[in-house]
Design an enzyme around this catalytic site. Sequence first.
Site, PDB file in Angstrom:
ATOM      1  N   SER A   7      17.135 -25.431 -22.255  1.00  0.00           N
ATOM      2  CA  SER A   7      17.307 -25.224 -23.700  1.00  0.00           C
ATOM      3  C   SER A   7      16.108 -25.839 -24.407  1.00  0.00           C
ATOM      4  O   SER A   7      15.903 -27.056 -24.369  1.00  0.00           O
ATOM      5  CB  SER A   7      18.582 -25.908 -24.177  1.00  0.00           C
ATOM      6  OG  SER A   7      18.507 -26.103 -25.577  1.00  0.00           O
ATOM      7  N   HIS A  32      16.615 -20.662 -22.696  1.00  0.00           N
ATOM      8  CA  HIS A  32      17.728 -20.695 -23.644  1.00  0.00           C
ATOM      9  C   HIS A  32      17.210 -21.102 -25.025  1.00  0.00           C
ATOM     10  O   HIS A  32      16.626 -22.169 -25.198  1.00  0.00           O
ATOM     11  CB  HIS A  32      18.774 -21.696 -23.142  1.00  0.00           C
ATOM     12  CG  HIS A  32      20.037 -21.727 -23.939  1.00  0.00           C
ATOM     13  ND1 HIS A  32      21.036 -20.786 -23.781  1.00  0.00           N
ATOM     14  CD2 HIS A  32      20.475 -22.579 -24.894  1.00  0.00           C
ATOM     15  CE1 HIS A  32      22.042 -21.071 -24.603  1.00  0.00           C
ATOM     16  NE2 HIS A  32      21.719 -22.152 -25.304  1.00  0.00           N
ATOM     17  N   ASP A  34      18.176 -21.823 -28.830  1.00  0.00           N
ATOM     18  CA  ASP A  34      19.304 -22.179 -29.696  1.00  0.00           C
ATOM     19  C   ASP A  34      18.966 -21.883 -31.148  1.00  0.00           C
ATOM     20  O   ASP A  34      18.116 -22.541 -31.734  1.00  0.00           O
ATOM     21  CB  ASP A  34      19.644 -23.660 -29.524  1.00  0.00           C
ATOM     22  CG  ASP A  34      20.385 -23.924 -28.240  1.00  0.00           C
ATOM     23  OD1 ASP A  34      21.396 -23.226 -27.993  1.00  0.00           O
ATOM     24  OD2 ASP A  34      19.962 -24.796 -27.472  1.00  0.00           O
ATOM     25  N   MET A  36      20.160 -21.843 -34.971  1.00  0.00           N
ATOM     26  CA  MET A  36      21.156 -22.490 -35.854  1.00  0.00           C
ATOM     27  C   MET A  36      20.780 -22.254 -37.306  1.00  0.00           C
ATOM     28  O   MET A  36      19.597 -22.304 -37.655  1.00  0.00           O
ATOM     29  CB  MET A  36      21.161 -23.997 -35.604  1.00  0.00           C
ATOM     30  CG  MET A  36      21.425 -24.381 -34.176  1.00  0.00           C
ATOM     31  SD  MET A  36      21.423 -26.175 -34.019  1.00  0.00           S
ATOM     32  CE  MET A  36      21.673 -26.323 -32.248  1.00  0.00           C
ATOM     33  N   HIS A  65      21.009 -17.812 -28.165  1.00  0.00           N
ATOM     34  CA  HIS A  65      22.371 -18.286 -28.450  1.00  0.00           C
ATOM     35  C   HIS A  65      22.481 -18.415 -29.967  1.00  0.00           C
ATOM     36  O   HIS A  65      21.935 -19.328 -30.561  1.00  0.00           O
ATOM     37  CB  HIS A  65      22.558 -19.627 -27.720  1.00  0.00           C
ATOM     38  CG  HIS A  65      23.827 -20.341 -28.038  1.00  0.00           C
ATOM     39  ND1 HIS A  65      24.037 -21.670 -27.728  1.00  0.00           N
ATOM     40  CD2 HIS A  65      24.972 -19.910 -28.643  1.00  0.00           C
ATOM     41  CE1 HIS A  65      25.246 -22.032 -28.120  1.00  0.00           C
ATOM     42  NE2 HIS A  65      25.826 -20.992 -28.692  1.00  0.00           N
ATOM     43  N   MET A  67      24.021 -19.413 -33.074  1.00  0.00           N
ATOM     44  CA  MET A  67      25.017 -20.281 -33.727  1.00  0.00           C
ATOM     45  C   MET A  67      24.856 -20.083 -35.227  1.00  0.00           C
ATOM     46  O   MET A  67      24.374 -20.961 -35.941  1.00  0.00           O
ATOM     47  CB  MET A  67      24.774 -21.734 -33.309  1.00  0.00           C
ATOM     48  CG  MET A  67      25.142 -22.014 -31.864  1.00  0.00           C
ATOM     49  SD  MET A  67      24.457 -23.566 -31.244  1.00  0.00           S
ATOM     50  CE  MET A  67      22.825 -23.006 -30.773  1.00  0.00           C
ATOM     51  N   MET A 135      31.050 -23.502 -24.375  1.00  0.00           N
ATOM     52  CA  MET A 135      30.363 -24.675 -24.929  1.00  0.00           C
ATOM     53  C   MET A 135      31.041 -25.938 -24.424  1.00  0.00           C
ATOM     54  O   MET A 135      32.269 -26.058 -24.467  1.00  0.00           O
ATOM     55  CB  MET A 135      30.425 -24.666 -26.464  1.00  0.00           C
ATOM     56  CG  MET A 135      29.549 -23.634 -27.150  1.00  0.00           C
ATOM     57  SD  MET A 135      27.803 -23.711 -26.726  1.00  0.00           S
ATOM     58  CE  MET A 135      27.355 -25.366 -27.254  1.00  0.00           C
ATOM     59  N   ASP A 173      27.127 -24.903 -21.521  1.00  0.00           N
ATOM     60  CA  ASP A 173      26.045 -25.372 -22.394  1.00  0.00           C
ATOM     61  C   ASP A 173      26.483 -26.616 -23.155  1.00  0.00           C
ATOM     62  O   ASP A 173      27.451 -26.578 -23.905  1.00  0.00           O
ATOM     63  CB  ASP A 173      25.707 -24.234 -23.379  1.00  0.00           C
ATOM     64  CG  ASP A 173      24.592 -24.581 -24.348  1.00  0.00           C
ATOM     65  OD1 ASP A 173      23.890 -25.583 -24.114  1.00  0.00           O
ATOM     66  OD2 ASP A 173      24.419 -23.826 -25.317  1.00  0.00           O
TER      67      ASP A 173
HETATM   68  C1  DX5 Z   1      24.000 -27.273 -28.649  1.00  0.00           C
HETATM   69  C2  DX5 Z   1      23.121 -26.239 -27.975  1.00  0.00           C
HETATM   70  C3  DX5 Z   1      22.771 -26.595 -26.565  1.00  0.00           C
HETATM   71  C4  DX5 Z   1      22.016 -27.894 -26.449  1.00  0.00           C
HETATM   72  C5  DX5 Z   1      21.827 -28.289 -25.019  1.00  0.00           C
HETATM   73  O1  DX5 Z   1      24.277 -26.863 -29.939  1.00  0.00           O
HETATM   74  O2  DX5 Z   1      23.763 -24.982 -27.958  1.00  0.00           O
HETATM   75  O3  DX5 Z   1      22.055 -25.557 -25.952  1.00  0.00           O
HETATM   76  O4  DX5 Z   1      20.778 -27.822 -27.053  1.00  0.00           O
HETATM   77  O5  DX5 Z   1      21.139 -29.501 -24.972  1.00  0.00           O
HETATM   78  P1  DX5 Z   1      21.632 -30.677 -24.026  1.00  0.00           P
HETATM   79  O6  DX5 Z   1      21.572 -30.155 -22.641  1.00  0.00           O
HETATM   80  O7  DX5 Z   1      20.633 -31.771 -24.284  1.00  0.00           O
HETATM   81  O8  DX5 Z   1      23.026 -31.045 -24.445  1.00  0.00           O
HETATM   82 ZN    ZN Z   2      22.893 -23.304 -26.623  1.00  0.00          ZN
END
Ligand code: DX5
Ligand code: ZN
Length: 214
Positions: A7, A32, A34, A36, A65, A67, A135, A173
């Site tokens: 990630s 991956h 993320d 947001m 991903h 979010m 999650m 994740d």
């Molecule tokens: C959380 C994300 C994850 C996160 C994973 O909101 O969706 O992908 O960044 O990071 P670690 O492995 O450090 O928890």
């Molecule tokens: Zn993620």
Amino acid sequence: MIQIAPSILAADFARLGEEIRAVEAAGADVIHVDVMDGHFVPNISIGIPIVESLRKITRLPLDCHLMISEPAKYIEPFAKAGADWISVHVEACDLRELLPAIKKLGCRAGAVVNPPTPIDRIFPALPLADYVLVMSVNPGFAGQKLIPECLEKVRALKVECDRRGLKTPIQIDGGITEDNAPAARTAGASILVAGNAIFKSGDYRRTIATLRGE
Ligand code: DX5
Ligand code: ZN
């Protein structure tokens, strides 16, 4: 086969290209990403222009991903920017509409479930999902601790997939470490996302191999 998805939320964004090349050389299977929006989750990260730039520097699939609220508005821009996999939250949309729409754009479609949401919420859409992301932290931040109850959801999902004869890969994740990766794999997860465990380790290759169980 176990796949490892670093990630990039935990990477050094000032050197993002180098970081991605480094995990690719170290054996990562998927990147991956993320995304947001400061609305669906209490944090803001990265979006479409970054995916467009990353597409040019790696051959690995980009696993976006989302979010975000109203993901339906954004799946097409992400697909056009070069996303290969797009996952959307059951808490944010109607999976029975969005998963087929993602596939129509030529991407693999993932269904995501947050820690407080019962796993059976995604069961009606299970045959439509190319993968399911369970999650294991509340989304918003990298570097949190895995919530152990989430492993039970992975197990229950695996049982349901087996019962229906589905081979749907299960992605996990949040808070995955070298210590808890064996439990995640045993529970039935075959795609392990890891941010801090990889990017804050001194040796990406060794960490990725350990997470994979090698
Ligand atoms: C959380 C994300 C994850 C996160 C994973 O909101 O969706 O992908 O960044 O990071 P670690 O492995 O450090 O928890
Ligand atoms: Zn993620």
